[in-house]
Design an enzyme around this catalytic site. Structure first.
Site, PDB file in Angstrom:
ATOM      1  N   GLY A 143       0.828  -1.195   0.000  1.00  0.00           N
ATOM      2  CA  GLY A 143       0.000   0.000   0.000  1.00  0.00           C
ATOM      3  C   GLY A 143       0.860   1.240   0.000  1.00  0.00           C
TER       4      GLY A 143
ATOM      5  N   GLY B 159       0.618   4.441  -0.562  1.00  0.00           N
ATOM      6  CA  GLY B 159      -0.200   5.637  -0.666  1.00  0.00           C
ATOM      7  C   GLY B 159       0.292   6.723   0.260  1.00  0.00           C
ATOM      8  N   ALA B 160      -0.648   7.510   0.773  1.00  0.00           N
ATOM      9  CA  ALA B 160      -0.292   8.653   1.616  1.00  0.00           C
ATOM     10  C   ALA B 160       0.453   8.226   2.862  1.00  0.00           C
ATOM     11  CB  ALA B 160      -1.557   9.420   2.000  1.00  0.00           C
TER      12      ALA B 160
ATOM     13  N   ASN C 167      -6.106   1.747  10.195  1.00  0.00           N
ATOM     14  CA  ASN C 167      -7.083   2.252  11.142  1.00  0.00           C
ATOM     15  C   ASN C 167      -8.119   1.175  11.449  1.00  0.00           C
ATOM     16  OD1 ASN C 167      -6.062   4.912  11.365  1.00  0.00           O
ATOM     17  ND2 ASN C 167      -7.059   5.488   9.445  1.00  0.00           N
TER      18      ASN C 167
ATOM     19  N   LYS D  54      -6.529   5.406  19.312  1.00  0.00           N
ATOM     20  CA  LYS D  54      -6.586   5.901  17.930  1.00  0.00           C
ATOM     21  C   LYS D  54      -8.038   6.018  17.464  1.00  0.00           C
ATOM     22  CE  LYS D  54      -4.996   7.459  14.124  1.00  0.00           C
ATOM     23  NZ  LYS D  54      -4.440   6.649  13.045  1.00  0.00           N
TER      24      LYS D  54
ATOM     25  N   ASN E  51     -13.050  11.214  11.414  1.00  0.00           N
ATOM     26  CA  ASN E  51     -13.289  10.619  10.108  1.00  0.00           C
ATOM     27  C   ASN E  51     -14.788  10.563   9.813  1.00  0.00           C
ATOM     28  OD1 ASN E  51     -11.008   9.470   8.349  1.00  0.00           O
ATOM     29  ND2 ASN E  51     -10.319   8.958  10.411  1.00  0.00           N
TER      30      ASN E  51
ATOM     31  N   SER F 110      -8.896  11.064   5.868  1.00  0.00           N
ATOM     32  CA  SER F 110      -8.773  10.027   4.844  1.00  0.00           C
ATOM     33  C   SER F 110     -10.145   9.525   4.393  1.00  0.00           C
ATOM     34  CB  SER F 110      -7.940   8.861   5.368  1.00  0.00           C
ATOM     35  OG  SER F 110      -8.526   8.289   6.526  1.00  0.00           O
TER      36      SER F 110
ATOM     37  N   GLU G   1     -13.914   3.174   4.811  1.00  0.00           N
ATOM     38  CA  GLU G   1     -13.502   2.235   5.856  1.00  0.00           C
ATOM     39  C   GLU G   1     -14.468   2.282   7.042  1.00  0.00           C
ATOM     40  OE1 GLU G   1      -8.906   1.631   5.987  1.00  0.00           O
ATOM     41  OE2 GLU G   1      -9.267   3.792   5.955  1.00  0.00           O
TER      42      GLU G   1
END
Length: 331
Positions: free
Chosen positions: A22, A24-25, A117, A204, A212, A281, A293
């Site tokens: 992955g 990505g960011a 996450n 978290k 989110n 995200s 997600e």
């Protein structure tokens, strides 16, 4: 399934090789920093493969911009070498691919570091590689992918690392945690080592669930939410439900009293208020028409709390709203 290894005396080799699943960011940022610091890093890519293979990775960062003109890029795991540490940085909506992605690239003595996450992810990975070969990492990172092979790091970046055991029993600070932490610290990443992955995961979630979730439902960035008193109050109420969910989860899984301090709620609110304006995200995925997600971040912890006998009304409403929006988007 691979045979479990004793976590207490399991030391990884030096130097360690890394695989990033992955790019990505998040995975691209941390993988690039590890390579910049001298680690051998192998990147799995899909749509960005041609760009990265030809031009490398570009990172714009508040800590200093840099480019890696050459990286070890692959389109499939079959092309990749086995590695000591396999970093799972995919969106959890792609975790159905893990049974085919993980086994070919984890060394017999390797570990899987889950930088995702949500709740319950390590348990899924443990079914594939053995529970003594799984670690969790909680990233407090503001980073976006702004183009193929192009990452923009806006703020923060620290990771909390913890070892996994069945039913999220506390593992303490192990040798392998210290080893992997040293690689990230050498790469300029702040690391906190945690004795208890369950507490770290729910800490978290205390940020991810309200911010989110609300960013999608309210169509707002973090600064806008924090500037509005009622929305800030709503975020705090959701955090308090997450706090209660953590306590109920710990009692249900192990019968132990493990909880998150109320002071941590105020700390997270203060951090968020000081952040640069940030589109979460989940909001980025929603705006781009990508799968959300929702289950990993909201559904799984909500069901865990309900299984433990606790009802969380505001989190339930948020989950219902998000599932509606996700269904509308995919229809």
């Amino acid at each position: 399934m691979s045979a479990p290894l004793p976590t207490s005396d399991f030391r990884l080799p030096t130097p360690r090789t890394y695989a990033i699943l992955g790019t990505g960011a998040l995975g691209g940022f941390y993988g690039a920093r590890l390579q910049q610091a001298g680690c051998e890093v192998h990147f799995l890519l899909r749509s960005d493969y041609e760009q990265v293979q030809q031009h490398g990775l570009v990172v714009e960062s508040i800590d200093g911009d840099f480019t890696l003109p050459q990286v070890k890029a692959y389109r499939t795991v079959q092309e990749m070498p086995t590695c000591d540490v396999v970093v799972v940085a995919l969106k959890t909506t792609q975790n159905h691919l893990l049974p085919e992605l993980l086994p070919p690239i984890v060394k017999p003595t390797g570990v899987v570091l889950v930088l995702q996450n949500g709740w319950g992810i390590e348990t899924q990975v443990a079914e594939l590689v053995g529970s003594d070969r799984v670690m969790g990492g909680l990233c407090f990172l503001c980073s976006n992918k702004v183009g193929p092979g192009h990452i923009r790091h806006l703020d923060y970046g620290q990771i909390t690392l913890a070892d996994y055991a069945a039913d999220y029993a506390p593992c303490g600070i192990t040798d392998r945690l210290k080893q992997i932490a040293s690689d990230f610290e050498q790469a300029g990443i702040a690391i906190e080592l945690a004795e208890d992955l369950l507490i770290a995961r729910w800490k978290k979630l205390m940020w991810n669930i309200p911010f989110n979730g609300l960013s999608v439902v309210l169509n707002a960035t973090t600064d806008a939410m924090m500037a509005h008193p009622q929305t800030r109050s709503l975020a705090k109420s959701l955090m308090q439900e997450v706090q209660a969910g953590c306590t109920a989860c710990a009692r249900f899984l192990s019968g132990s009293d493990r909880s998150i301090s109320s002071d941590f709620i105020d700390t997270m609110l203060d951090y968020t208020a000081k952040m640069k304006p940030y589109r979460t995200s989940m909001k980025i995925d929603y705006d781009a028409g990508q799968p959300l997600e929702v289950e990993a971040i909201v559904g799984n912890p909500l069901r865990m709390a309900q299984q433990a006998g606790l009802e969380l009304p505001q989190m339930t409403m948020l989950y219902q709203q998000l599932t509606f929006l996700a269904a509308q988007q995919s229809s």
